[in-house]
Design a protein around this motif. Structure first.
Motif, PDB file in Angstrom:
ATOM      1  N   THR A  52       0.825  -1.212   0.000  1.00 32.99           N
ATOM      2  CA  THR A  52       0.000   0.000   0.000  1.00 32.99           C
ATOM      3  C   THR A  52       0.852   1.253   0.000  1.00 32.99           C
ATOM      4  OG1 THR A  52      -1.656  -1.235   1.264  1.00 32.99           O
ATOM      5  CG2 THR A  52      -1.905   1.146   1.173  1.00 32.99           C
ATOM      6  N   THR A  53       1.955   1.236   0.740  1.00 33.68           N
ATOM      7  CA  THR A  53       2.868   2.388   0.753  1.00 33.68           C
ATOM      8  C   THR A  53       3.483   2.618  -0.621  1.00 33.68           C
ATOM      9  OG1 THR A  53       3.376   1.922   3.078  1.00 33.68           O
ATOM     10  CG2 THR A  53       4.886   3.371   1.886  1.00 33.68           C
TER      11      THR A  53
ATOM     12  N   GLN B 268       0.967   4.270  -2.757  1.00 36.51           N
ATOM     13  CA  GLN B 268       0.836   5.689  -2.404  1.00 36.51           C
ATOM     14  C   GLN B 268       1.915   6.515  -3.080  1.00 36.51           C
ATOM     15  OE1 GLN B 268       0.842   5.272   1.935  1.00 36.51           O
ATOM     16  NE2 GLN B 268      -1.259   6.041   2.007  1.00 36.51           N
TER      17      GLN B 268
ATOM     18  N   ALA C 120       1.171   9.333  -6.076  1.00 38.72           N
ATOM     19  CA  ALA C 120       1.288  10.602  -5.355  1.00 38.72           C
ATOM     20  C   ALA C 120       1.015  11.771  -6.295  1.00 38.72           C
ATOM     21  CB  ALA C 120       2.676  10.732  -4.737  1.00 38.72           C
TER      22      ALA C 120
ATOM     23  N   THR D  88      -6.593  10.801  -4.830  1.00 39.86           N
ATOM     24  CA  THR D  88      -7.429  10.566  -3.648  1.00 39.86           C
ATOM     25  C   THR D  88      -8.398  11.718  -3.385  1.00 39.86           C
ATOM     26  OG1 THR D  88      -5.692  11.510  -2.228  1.00 39.86           O
ATOM     27  CG2 THR D  88      -5.679   9.124  -2.558  1.00 39.86           C
TER      28      THR D  88
ATOM     29  N   THR E  43     -10.158   7.292  -6.041  1.00 35.68           N
ATOM     30  CA  THR E  43      -9.633   6.578  -4.881  1.00 35.68           C
ATOM     31  C   THR E  43      -9.931   5.096  -4.984  1.00 35.68           C
ATOM     32  OG1 THR E  43      -9.948   8.538  -3.498  1.00 35.68           O
ATOM     33  CG2 THR E  43      -9.638   6.442  -2.365  1.00 35.68           C
TER      34      THR E  43
ATOM     35  N   ILE F 267      -4.833   3.900   2.171  1.00 37.45           N
ATOM     36  CA  ILE F 267      -4.755   4.780   1.006  1.00 37.45           C
ATOM     37  C   ILE F 267      -5.295   6.171   1.324  1.00 37.45           C
ATOM     38  CG2 ILE F 267      -5.771   5.191  -1.286  1.00 37.45           C
ATOM     39  CD1 ILE F 267      -3.431   3.349  -1.443  1.00 37.45           C
ATOM     40  N   ASN F 268      -6.489   6.241   1.947  1.00 31.25           N
ATOM     41  CA  ASN F 268      -7.067   7.563   2.193  1.00 31.25           C
ATOM     42  C   ASN F 268      -7.953   7.602   3.430  1.00 31.25           C
ATOM     43  OD1 ASN F 268      -7.379  10.275   1.601  1.00 31.25           O
ATOM     44  ND2 ASN F 268      -9.106   9.965   0.217  1.00 31.25           N
TER      45      ASN F 268
END
Length: 332
Positions: A153-154, A157, A161, A185, A191, A270-271
């Motif tokens: 997940t990182t 992101q 970005a 997002t 998202t 994520i958000n």
């Protein structure tokens, strides 16, 4: 001339050998069979005990918590305040729960369809590749599958970005200059798109490897017989490959429904269920209401209802699968 042989006298050793199950000193056949019947249950006892301890007890505590009015004040004062089914009434009479439930079902359905289609295609590709390419692709799939969820997940992101993200940079270079600083997002659909790509990417290896393993069990003689009958590639797939893969597809789909429906980490990381809580699914909704808003009894009630909904969906899917299997057996 006849030769007579004498039988040697029996000694203590022979007496011990002849002492059998029917004598008082030995076990009876009924007792031996009874001990053998209980042996599998004794072997399963440690696993059952661990399951009850690690799963049953937390589930029982969650059910008990759902019937309590537990907020920060009750926690500080160490007070247990029972409120019956009020938490369930508040949840079921509110619009948010049903909206999130519908969103969770649609989200799960879209992800599972994509996972099964793409995973099946990759699994069939593995069966067609040569040894070296197959091993290379298998290594890549295993590495993607083995990556921890938070780490994956990182990475996503970073990829999506708004500034310095790889996806926006590539789209800008390809001519979509409006995507240079696009925030993935900032809206519900974008998202969910990022979360769906992440979940599908993580799930494809499991489906692909399972189906590839299933293809190795198909006898080559069936393909040779189909070729002699004049069957083409598509006819060989529908008449030989697909019937063998159908049980694996059913089982894998069932597991993916469960896994995607409870995909808490991907959505929350994520958000956080945003923007404006528009991407909350049931596990995230339970966490935000319970831990985020400190309505622990309410969160527990949502968690229990989530389990019940998942059980209903699973039972309905299993009913369809069993019905199709019975129809296929009847047709044979």
């Amino acid at each position: 001339m006849t030769v007579q042989t004498e039988r040697p006298p029996s000694g203590p050793a022979d007496v011990r050998k002849t002492a059998g199950a029917g004598e008082p000193g030995g076990p009876t056949p009924r007792a031996a069979s009874r001990a053998g019947a209980f042996a599998p249950y004794l072997l399963l006892l440690p696993a059952c005990a661990a399951t009850v301890l690690l799963l049953g007890w937390p589930l029982l505590k969650d059910v008990l918590l759902s019937f309590q009015n537990l907020n920060m004040a009750q926690l500080i004062q160490h007070v247990t305040e029972w409120n019956g089914v009020d938490n369930y009434k508040d949840v079921l009479t509110g619009e948010d729960f049903w909206r999130v439930t519908l969103r969770s079902i649609l989200f799960t359905a879209a992800n599972v369809v994509l996972i099964m289609i793409l995973g099946a295609l990759v699994g069939l590709l593995l069966a067609r590749l040569g040894r070296r390419m197959r091993v290379t692709l298998l290594v890549g799939l295993v590495l993607a599958w083995a990556m921890p969820v938070v780490a994956a997940t990182t990475v996503y992101q970073w990829l999506f970005a708004q500034r310095f993200g790889v996806v926006n940079w590539v789209l800008d270079k390809l001519g979509w200059h409006s995507m240079a600083d696009y925030s993935w997002t900032s809206s519900q659909l974008s998202t969910f798109f990022v979360v769906t790509v992440l979940i599908v990417w993580q799930s494809i290896p499991f489906v692909a490897i399972n189906l590839y393993a299933a293809t190795t069990t198909i006898p080559d003689e069936l393909y040779e017989a189909a070729a002699l009958d004049g069957a083409g590639a598509w006819q060989s797939f529908t008449t030989v490959t697909l019937p063998f893969l159908r049980p694996f597809l059913y089982a894998t789909t069932f597991l993916e429904i469960i896994w995607v429906f409870k995909a808490f980490v991907q959505v929350f990381t994520i958000n956080g269920g945003g923007p404006d809580r528009l991407t909350e699914i049931l596990p995230v909704y339970a966490y935000i209401e319970g831990v985020g808003n400190q309505h622990y009894g309410m969160g527990a009630a949502i968690a229990v209802l989530t389990i019940l909904i998942l059980l209903v969906i699973s039972a309905y899917y299993l009913r369809i699968v069993l019905k199709q299997e019975n129809e296929e057996e009847a047709g044979l």
